[in-house]
Design an enzyme around this catalytic site. Structure first.
Site, short mmCIF file in Angstrom:
data_model
loop_
_atom_site.label_atom_id
_atom_site.label_comp_id
_atom_site.label_asym_id
_atom_site.label_seq_id
_atom_site.Cartn_x
_atom_site.Cartn_y
_atom_site.Cartn_z
N ARG A 182 0.75 -1.26 0.07
CA ARG A 182 0.06 0.02 -0.04
C ARG A 182 0.74 1.21 0.02
O ARG A 182 0.43 2.23 -0.84
CB ARG A 182 -0.91 -0.13 1.13
N ILE A 208 -0.66 6.91 8.92
CA ILE A 208 -1.64 5.88 9.10
C ILE A 208 -1.35 4.86 7.88
O ILE A 208 -2.09 4.99 7.01
CB ILE A 208 -2.88 6.51 9.10
N PRO A 209 -0.35 3.99 7.98
CA PRO A 209 -0.21 2.98 7.04
C PRO A 209 -1.39 1.96 7.11
O PRO A 209 -2.03 1.84 8.32
CB PRO A 209 1.15 2.24 7.40
N HIS A 210 -1.90 1.56 6.24
CA HIS A 210 -3.17 0.87 6.28
C HIS A 210 -3.02 -0.24 5.20
O HIS A 210 -2.56 -0.23 4.03
CB HIS A 210 -4.38 1.63 5.89
N ALA A 211 -3.69 -1.36 5.40
CA ALA A 211 -3.82 -2.69 4.32
C ALA A 211 -4.88 -3.54 4.34
O ALA A 211 -5.43 -3.34 5.70
CB ALA A 211 -2.74 -3.51 4.59
#
Length: 156
Positions: free
Chosen positions: A52, A66-69
Site C-alpha cells: 500500500r 496511518i499505514p493501512h492494508a
C-alpha cells in the site's frame, strides 16, 4: 462518541519506543505486533503495508502516519498504534519525520467501513493537542485511554 476509537483498538496492539530505522523495518515490527492477535502471518501483514505504501506515502503531516492494508481472513478492522523511538522519514506532505503511527488492517470486503474507519482515525490524529498527549503518554494504557471514549470521559 465520534472520537472514540476503542472499537478498532486493542490495548495489546499499542507499543511505545518502536526502534525502526526504515519503513520496511517499521512494517516488519508492526506485522510482528499484530500477527498473534489477528491470527495472521507477520510477513503477510508487513508486506501488505509495504504494498500500500508504494502507492503513496501514508504520512499525512504533523509527524503522524496511518499505514493501512486489507488482508483476507480478518474478521474486523483493527488498529495498531506505535510511538517510534526515533522519528522516521516517511515522505509526508509536510516533510516532517513521523514518530506516531496508527496502522489499520481491514478485511478486503470492508469497503466503505474501511474508508470510514480511516477517516475517523485521520480526523482524530489531526488534533495536534491529542498528538502531543500521545507523544507524552507514559504507557500503552495511557495511549488507549486517550484514543477511546473512556479516556475522554475520565481524563484528569
Amino acid at each position: 462518541m465520534a472520537s472514540d476509537l476503542s472499537d478498532l483498538l486493542a490495548p495489546e496492539l499499542i507499543v511505545i519506543g518502536l526502534p525502526a530505522a526504515s519503513k520496511k523495518a517499521l512494517f516488519s515490527q508492526l506485522g510482528a505486533l499484530v500477527a498473534p492477535t489477528l491470527g495472521i502471518d507477520a510477513r503477510l501483514a508487513a508486506d501488505a503495508l509495504a504494498l500500500r505504501e508504494k502507492e503513496g506515502s501514508t504520512g499525512f503531516g504533523g509527524g503522524v502516519a496511518i499505514p493501512h492494508a486489507r488482508i483476507a481472513g480478518l474478521p474486523r478492522i483493527v488498529l495498531a498504534v506505535g510511538r517510534l523511538a526515533q522519528p522516521l522519514d516517511f515522505g509526508a506532505l509536510d516533510d516532517a519525520p513521523v514518530d506516531v503511527v496508527a496502522a489499520m488492517f481491514s478485511p478486503p470486503q470492508a469497503g466503505g467501513q474501511h474508508l470510514k474507519a480511516l477517516a475517523r482515525v485521520a480526523r482524530r490524529l489531526r488534533d495536534r493537542a491529542l498528538v502531543a498527549k500521545l507523544r507524552g503518554a507514559g504507557s500503552p494504557d495511557a495511549i488507549y485511554a486517550l484514543l477511546s471514549d473512556h479516556g475522554v470521559r475520565d481524563a484528569a
